[in-house]
Design a protein around this motif. Structure first.
Motif, PDB file in Angstrom:
ATOM      1  N   ALA A  36      -0.863   0.600  -3.267  1.00 10.75           N
ATOM      2  CA  ALA A  36      -1.383   1.700  -4.581  1.00 10.75           C
ATOM      3  C   ALA A  36      -1.112   2.984  -3.122  1.00 10.75           C
ATOM      4  N   LEU A  37      -0.658   4.048  -3.928  1.00  8.84           N
ATOM      5  CA  LEU A  37       0.134   4.727  -2.910  1.00  8.84           C
ATOM      6  C   LEU A  37      -0.611   6.612  -4.231  1.00  8.84           C
ATOM      7  N   THR A  38      -1.710   7.091  -3.269  1.00  8.57           N
ATOM      8  CA  THR A  38      -1.936   7.856  -3.815  1.00  8.57           C
ATOM      9  C   THR A  38      -1.803   9.389  -2.823  1.00  8.57           C
ATOM     10  N   TYR A  39      -1.609  10.513  -3.847  1.00 13.06           N
ATOM     11  CA  TYR A  39      -1.027  11.764  -2.790  1.00 13.06           C
ATOM     12  C   TYR A  39      -2.769  12.453  -3.068  1.00 13.06           C
ATOM     13  N   PRO A  40      -2.461  13.321  -1.339  1.00 12.84           N
ATOM     14  CA  PRO A  40      -3.399  14.386  -1.966  1.00 12.84           C
ATOM     15  C   PRO A  40      -3.635  15.818  -2.545  1.00 12.84           C
ATOM     16  N   GLY A  41      -4.399  15.885  -2.750  1.00 16.06           N
ATOM     17  CA  GLY A  41      -4.270  16.964  -3.876  1.00 16.06           C
ATOM     18  C   GLY A  41      -4.431  18.316  -3.221  1.00 16.06           C
ATOM     19  N   PRO A  42      -5.071  19.031  -4.014  1.00 19.99           N
ATOM     20  CA  PRO A  42      -5.480  18.720  -4.713  1.00 19.99           C
ATOM     21  C   PRO A  42      -4.505  19.330  -6.129  1.00 19.99           C
ATOM     22  N   SER A  54       7.754   6.976 -13.749  1.00 18.29           N
ATOM     23  CA  SER A  54       6.884   6.486 -14.339  1.00 18.29           C
ATOM     24  C   SER A  54       6.086   6.103 -12.825  1.00 18.29           C
ATOM     25  N   GLY A  55       6.772   6.338 -11.751  1.00 19.05           N
ATOM     26  CA  GLY A  55       6.299   5.517 -10.211  1.00 19.05           C
ATOM     27  C   GLY A  55       7.354   4.740  -9.661  1.00 19.05           C
ATOM     28  N   LYS A  56       8.318   4.939 -10.441  1.00 21.13           N
ATOM     29  CA  LYS A  56      10.229   3.469  -9.436  1.00 21.13           C
ATOM     30  C   LYS A  56       9.857   3.926  -8.080  1.00 21.13           C
ATOM     31  N   SER A  57       9.944   5.233  -8.256  1.00 15.17           N
ATOM     32  CA  SER A  57      10.491   6.139  -6.867  1.00 15.17           C
ATOM     33  C   SER A  57       9.274   5.986  -5.812  1.00 15.17           C
ATOM     34  N   THR A  58       8.480   5.702  -6.316  1.00 11.55           N
ATOM     35  CA  THR A  58       6.805   5.434  -5.115  1.00 11.55           C
ATOM     36  C   THR A  58       7.032   3.963  -4.832  1.00 11.55           C
ATOM     37  N   PHE A  59       7.713   3.105  -6.269  1.00 12.69           N
ATOM     38  CA  PHE A  59       7.997   1.655  -5.638  1.00 12.69           C
ATOM     39  C   PHE A  59       8.721   1.434  -4.462  1.00 12.69           C
ATOM     40  N   LEU A  60       9.827   2.459  -4.702  1.00 12.79           N
ATOM     41  CA  LEU A  60      10.534   2.126  -3.723  1.00 12.79           C
ATOM     42  C   LEU A  60       9.930   2.730  -2.047  1.00 12.79           C
ATOM     43  N   ASN A  61      10.206   3.800  -2.399  1.00 11.93           N
ATOM     44  CA  ASN A  61       9.193   4.072  -1.234  1.00 11.93           C
ATOM     45  C   ASN A  61       8.624   3.507  -0.448  1.00 11.93           C
ATOM     46  N   ILE A  62       7.725   2.782  -0.660  1.00 13.26           N
ATOM     47  CA  ILE A  62       6.894   1.912  -0.068  1.00 13.26           C
ATOM     48  C   ILE A  62       7.564   0.400   0.290  1.00 13.26           C
ATOM     49  N   VAL A  63       8.096   0.053  -0.154  1.00 17.25           N
ATOM     50  CA  VAL A  63       9.091  -1.665  -0.530  1.00 17.25           C
ATOM     51  C   VAL A  63       9.949  -1.416   1.086  1.00 17.25           C
ATOM     52  N   GLY A  64      10.501   0.399   0.685  1.00 10.89           N
ATOM     53  CA  GLY A  64      11.680   0.720   1.639  1.00 10.89           C
ATOM     54  C   GLY A  64      11.197   1.142   3.129  1.00 10.89           C
ATOM     55  N   LEU A  72       9.811   3.288   3.521  1.00 12.76           N
ATOM     56  CA  LEU A  72       9.362   5.331   3.972  1.00 12.76           C
ATOM     57  C   LEU A  72       8.022   6.057   3.929  1.00 12.76           C
ATOM     58  N   ASP A  73       6.995   5.214   2.475  1.00 14.18           N
ATOM     59  CA  ASP A  73       5.563   5.638   2.599  1.00 14.18           C
ATOM     60  C   ASP A  73       4.614   4.045   3.263  1.00 14.18           C
ATOM     61  N   SER A  74       3.660   4.185   2.892  1.00 15.37           N
ATOM     62  CA  SER A  74       2.615   3.872   3.147  1.00 15.37           C
ATOM     63  C   SER A  74       1.636   4.242   2.086  1.00 15.37           C
ATOM     64  N   PRO A  75       1.502   2.604   2.068  1.00 17.69           N
ATOM     65  CA  PRO A  75       0.428   2.664   0.610  1.00 17.69           C
ATOM     66  C   PRO A  75      -1.102   3.448   1.396  1.00 17.69           C
ATOM     67  N   THR A  76      -1.635   3.382   0.751  1.00 17.98           N
ATOM     68  CA  THR A  76      -2.940   4.699   0.791  1.00 17.98           C
ATOM     69  C   THR A  76      -3.951   3.451   0.340  1.00 17.98           C
ATOM     70  N   GLU A  77      -3.715   2.484   0.049  1.00 20.44           N
ATOM     71  CA  GLU A  77      -4.714   1.762  -0.404  1.00 20.44           C
ATOM     72  C   GLU A  77      -4.173   0.050  -0.334  1.00 20.44           C
ATOM     73  N   GLY A  78      -5.158  -1.135   0.132  1.00 20.43           N
ATOM     74  CA  GLY A  78      -4.062  -2.637  -0.168  1.00 20.43           C
ATOM     75  C   GLY A  78      -3.048  -3.108   1.032  1.00 20.43           C
ATOM     76  N   CYS A  79      -2.256  -3.748   0.988  1.00 20.22           N
ATOM     77  CA  CYS A  79      -1.788  -3.715   2.125  1.00 20.22           C
ATOM     78  C   CYS A  79       0.298  -3.619   1.859  1.00 20.22           C
ATOM     79  N   TYR A  80       0.973  -3.923   2.328  1.00 18.12           N
ATOM     80  CA  TYR A  80       2.500  -4.433   2.076  1.00 18.12           C
ATOM     81  C   TYR A  80       2.678  -5.234   3.506  1.00 18.12           C
ATOM     82  N   LEU A  81       3.505  -6.406   3.532  1.00 20.74           N
ATOM     83  CA  LEU A  81       3.764  -7.207   3.599  1.00 20.74           C
ATOM     84  C   LEU A  81       5.414  -7.728   3.890  1.00 20.74           C
TER      85      LEU A  81
END
Length: 229
Positions: A12-18, A45-55, A57-66
């Motif tokens: 999962a990815l949560t961008y910091p606020g506030p 919808s979250g497509k870009s966030t999904f792409l950024n994690i899989v690519g 470009l960003d790291s998930p803030t929760e869970g893991c990506y192998l």
């Protein structure tokens, strides 16, 4: 059992606020070598966030990506960038080609930071252009190529590093219907040849080309159950 190319485990990815924004809610996903996966959803919808994690470009803030069995959360930024350069080939809606460089030179640029001789870079780039049906246009400038040909050069550039994953973000967004179909045909051919392909799109017609289609809305990723045959 082979190691999956993509394994998301409660990622999962949560961008910091506030206030904080939960862009992608915890999800699990496994993509194996040779899969052709499409991810469809509306804007926001979250497509870009999904792409950024899989690519990577960003790291998930929760869970893991192998990626290929490598726990990317344990890598520092330089190691993650190096892994991205070796294992992920990107294709975008905008072609991002240098206008004053030939098709061959644009593809070769993807190998600048790899330990390969100039001759090897040229040979591999020519081979990649042949693979996408442009072996006869290697010296052409992007300004002399059609939109479909420019996207083929971009795909060749993504392939030349021999990545584990071909990650495409709206690859037909700038193309007319007929040319888009040709590019999708090419992605299917590459997949049939063993490439692992993930396409992010808002277009249901594009999404139907995948052997698996995931839906994302409001940050929730899910894979509908297959209909019985």
């Amino acid at each position: 059992m082979t190691v999956p190319v993509i394994a998301l485990c409660g990622a999962a990815l949560t961008y910091p606020g506030p206030p904080p924004v939960a862009a992608l809610l915890p999800c699990d996903l496994t993509v194996h070598q040779g899969d052709f996966v499409t991810v469809v959803g509306p804007s926001g919808s979250g497509k870009s966030t999904f792409l950024n994690i899989v690519g990577l470009l960003d790291s998930p803030t929760e869970g893991c990506y192998l990626l290929d069995g490598i726990d990317t959360g344990r890598l520092d930024d330089p190691a993650r960038s190096a892994l991205r350069g070796r294992r992920v080939g990107f294709v975008f809606q905008a072609f991002h080609l240098l206008p004053h460089r030939s098709a061959l030179e644009n593809v070769q640029l993807a190998l600048v930071y790899q330990r390969a001789s100039r001759r090897e870079r040229a040979e591999r780039s020519h081979e990649a252009l042949q693979r996408v049906g442009l072996g006869h246009r290697i010296h052409a400038l992007p300004t002399t190529l059609s939109g479909g040909e420019r996207q083929r050069v971009a795909i060749a550039r993504a392939l030349v590093g021999r990545p584990s994953l071909l990650l495409c973000d709206e690859p037909t967004g700038n193309l007319d219907t007929a040319t888009a179909a040709q590019v999708l045909d090419l992605l299917e051919e590459l997949n049939a040849g063993g490439a692992t392909v993930v396409v992010i799109t808002h277009d249901l017609m594009v999404a139907r080309r995948g052997s698996r289609t995931l839906h994302i809305r409001d940050g929730i990723l899910h894979e509908p159950a297959a209909m019985p045959s």
